[in-house]
Design a protein around this motif. Sequence first.
Motif, PDB file in Angstrom:
ATOM      1  N   LYS A  85       0.879  -1.164   0.000  1.00  0.00           N
ATOM      2  CA  LYS A  85       0.000   0.000   0.000  1.00  0.00           C
ATOM      3  C   LYS A  85       0.926   1.226   0.000  1.00  0.00           C
ATOM      4  O   LYS A  85       1.862   1.269   0.795  1.00  0.00           O
ATOM      5  N   PRO A  86       0.705   2.220  -0.875  1.00  0.00           N
ATOM      6  CA  PRO A  86       1.618   3.365  -0.949  1.00  0.00           C
ATOM      7  C   PRO A  86       1.408   4.358   0.198  1.00  0.00           C
ATOM      8  O   PRO A  86       0.962   5.495   0.016  1.00  0.00           O
ATOM      9  N   THR A  87       1.727   3.895   1.394  1.00  0.00           N
ATOM     10  CA  THR A  87       1.570   4.665   2.623  1.00  0.00           C
ATOM     11  C   THR A  87       2.863   4.564   3.414  1.00  0.00           C
ATOM     12  O   THR A  87       3.447   3.488   3.514  1.00  0.00           O
ATOM     13  N   SER A  88       3.296   5.695   3.967  1.00  0.00           N
ATOM     14  CA  SER A  88       4.519   5.686   4.764  1.00  0.00           C
ATOM     15  C   SER A  88       4.397   6.653   5.936  1.00  0.00           C
ATOM     16  O   SER A  88       3.556   7.549   5.927  1.00  0.00           O
ATOM     17  N   GLU A  89       5.253   6.448   6.922  1.00  0.00           N
ATOM     18  CA  GLU A  89       5.279   7.282   8.120  1.00  0.00           C
ATOM     19  C   GLU A  89       6.727   7.675   8.378  1.00  0.00           C
ATOM     20  O   GLU A  89       7.625   6.839   8.317  1.00  0.00           O
ATOM     21  N   HIS A  90       6.937   8.975   8.675  1.00  0.00           N
ATOM     22  CA  HIS A  90       8.286   9.501   8.844  1.00  0.00           C
ATOM     23  C   HIS A  90       8.317  10.385  10.085  1.00  0.00           C
ATOM     24  O   HIS A  90       7.477  11.268  10.246  1.00  0.00           O
TER      25      HIS A  90
END
Length: 132
Positions: A99-104
Motif C-alpha cells: 500500500k503506498p503509505t509511509s510514516e516519517h
Amino acid sequence: MNRRHFISTATLGTAALALGSQAAQASEESYQNVVFDAQNPGHWKAVESLHVPDTEIKDGKLHIHTPHPMSEAHYIVSHTVVLKDGKSLDRKTFNWKDKPTSEHTLPEGYKGLVRVTSTCNLHDFWVKEINV
C-alpha cells in the motif's frame, strides 16, 4: 524502463529537489514535464489526482499516502521526505504488492518547509510542499 535507469532518474530528481526552490524557480521551465505537482501536472494532467501525495502531521510524524492503485505493471515506487535545508530525511520504497503509505518521524520541534515526493513507475516524479 529498467530498474537501474529508473533508480538513476529518481535519484537525480531527488537531488534536484534537494537543491531547493530557489534553483527550481531560477530554471522553472527546465523542470516542466520532469517534476510534477498539483499546480503543474504537465502532460500527466489526467492522472494528477492519483499521484500527488496526501499528507498529515500527527504527534511529530508525517504520514504520507498516495491514492494510487497498485499493480505489477503500474505502481508507486517510493516516497521521499526532504527538509527545508535540502537534507533528505527519509525514504520508503514499495513493491507493487504494498500500500503506498509511509510514516516519517520529523526532527523534534521542526518548523518549516517539507518537500514530499511520490514516484510512479509510469508517471514520473511528483512533489508536494507543506509547511510544518
